[in-house]
Design a protein around this motif. Structure first.
Motif, PDB file in Angstrom:
ATOM      1  N   ILE A   1      -4.711  12.725  44.552  1.00 36.32           N
ATOM      2  CA  ILE A   1      -3.255  12.863  44.553  1.00 36.32           C
ATOM      3  C   ILE A   1      -2.659  11.475  44.388  1.00 36.32           C
ATOM      4  O   ILE A   1      -2.975  10.558  45.152  1.00 36.32           O
ATOM      5  N   ARG A   2      -1.812  11.330  43.389  1.00 38.96           N
ATOM      6  CA  ARG A   2      -1.119  10.058  43.154  1.00 38.96           C
ATOM      7  C   ARG A   2       0.345  10.242  43.521  1.00 38.96           C
ATOM      8  O   ARG A   2       1.093  10.917  42.813  1.00 38.96           O
ATOM      9  N   ASN A   3       0.732   9.659  44.644  1.00 36.80           N
ATOM     10  CA  ASN A   3       2.115   9.759  45.096  1.00 36.80           C
ATOM     11  C   ASN A   3       2.990   8.795  44.301  1.00 36.80           C
ATOM     12  O   ASN A   3       2.588   7.667  44.029  1.00 36.80           O
ATOM     13  N   PHE A   4       4.180   9.256  43.939  1.00 35.48           N
ATOM     14  CA  PHE A   4       5.074   8.391  43.173  1.00 35.48           C
ATOM     15  C   PHE A   4       6.469   8.263  43.760  1.00 35.48           C
ATOM     16  O   PHE A   4       7.222   7.383  43.369  1.00 35.48           O
ATOM     17  N   GLN A   5       6.843   9.117  44.728  1.00 31.02           N
ATOM     18  CA  GLN A   5       8.196   9.017  45.275  1.00 31.02           C
ATOM     19  C   GLN A   5       8.237   9.580  46.685  1.00 31.02           C
ATOM     20  O   GLN A   5       7.701  10.654  46.944  1.00 31.02           O
TER      21      GLN A   5
END
Length: 128
Positions: A81-85
Motif C-alpha cells: 500500500i502506497r499512501n499519498f494523502q
C-alpha cells in the motif's frame, strides 16, 4: 439613613424561590431556520485528484484521520500500500461525510445493484 452601596457591590435583592427565578428568566424565542449561504467552490493551487483503493482511519477524541493510498497485490500473500494523502476531519465533518456516503451509496445501489465487498478485506482484530 442607610449607607450607599459601594462601587464594587450591588445592593441586596430579595431572595426568590428557585422556581420563581426560573420562571422569570426563561424567554422562549421562535427560531427561524437559518438561510443557506451562497457557496462558491474554487480549487486551490495545490488541488489534485487521485484514485485511492485503500483508506485507513485513525480516530481520537478530537478528530478522524483518513489516509488514502493505492493497494497493489504482488502475490496472494504480499500486498503493498502506497499512501499519498492524509486528511484530518472533525467528528462533525466525519459524521456529515458518513451521511453523504450513505445517501450516495444507496442511490448507486438502487441504480446499479448491490456493492459487494471482498470478505478478506473486512477489518480484523481490535480497533484502537
Amino acid at each position: 439613613m442607610s449607607p450607599a452601596p459601594s462601587l464594587g457591590r450591588l445592593p441586596e435583592r430579595p431572595v426568590l424561590p428557585f422556581s420563581a427565578v426560573i420562571a422569570t428568566r426563561l424567554h422562549f424565542v421562535r427560531m427561524n431556520n437559518p438561510q443557506q449561504p451562497n457557496v462558491k467552490l474554487s480549487n486551490d493551487a495545490t488541488y489534485r485528484e487521485s484514485y485511492a483503493n485503500s483508506v485507513q482511519m485513525r480516530v481520537n477524541i478530537w478528530d478522524f484521520f483518513l489516509v488514502f493510498g493505492t493497494l497493489q497485490q504482488q502475490t496472494e500473500t504480499n500486498v503493498e500500500i502506497r499512501n499519498f494523502q492524509g486528511i484530518y476531519l472533525s467528528p462533525q465533518q466525519a459524521k456529515a461525510l458518513l451521511g453523504l456516503l450513505q445517501q450516495n451509496i444507496a442511490g448507486y445501489e438502487s441504480a446499479f445493484g448491490e456493492i459487494k465487498l471482498d470478505p478478506r478485506m473486512a477489518p480484523q482484530g481490535p480497533v484502537h
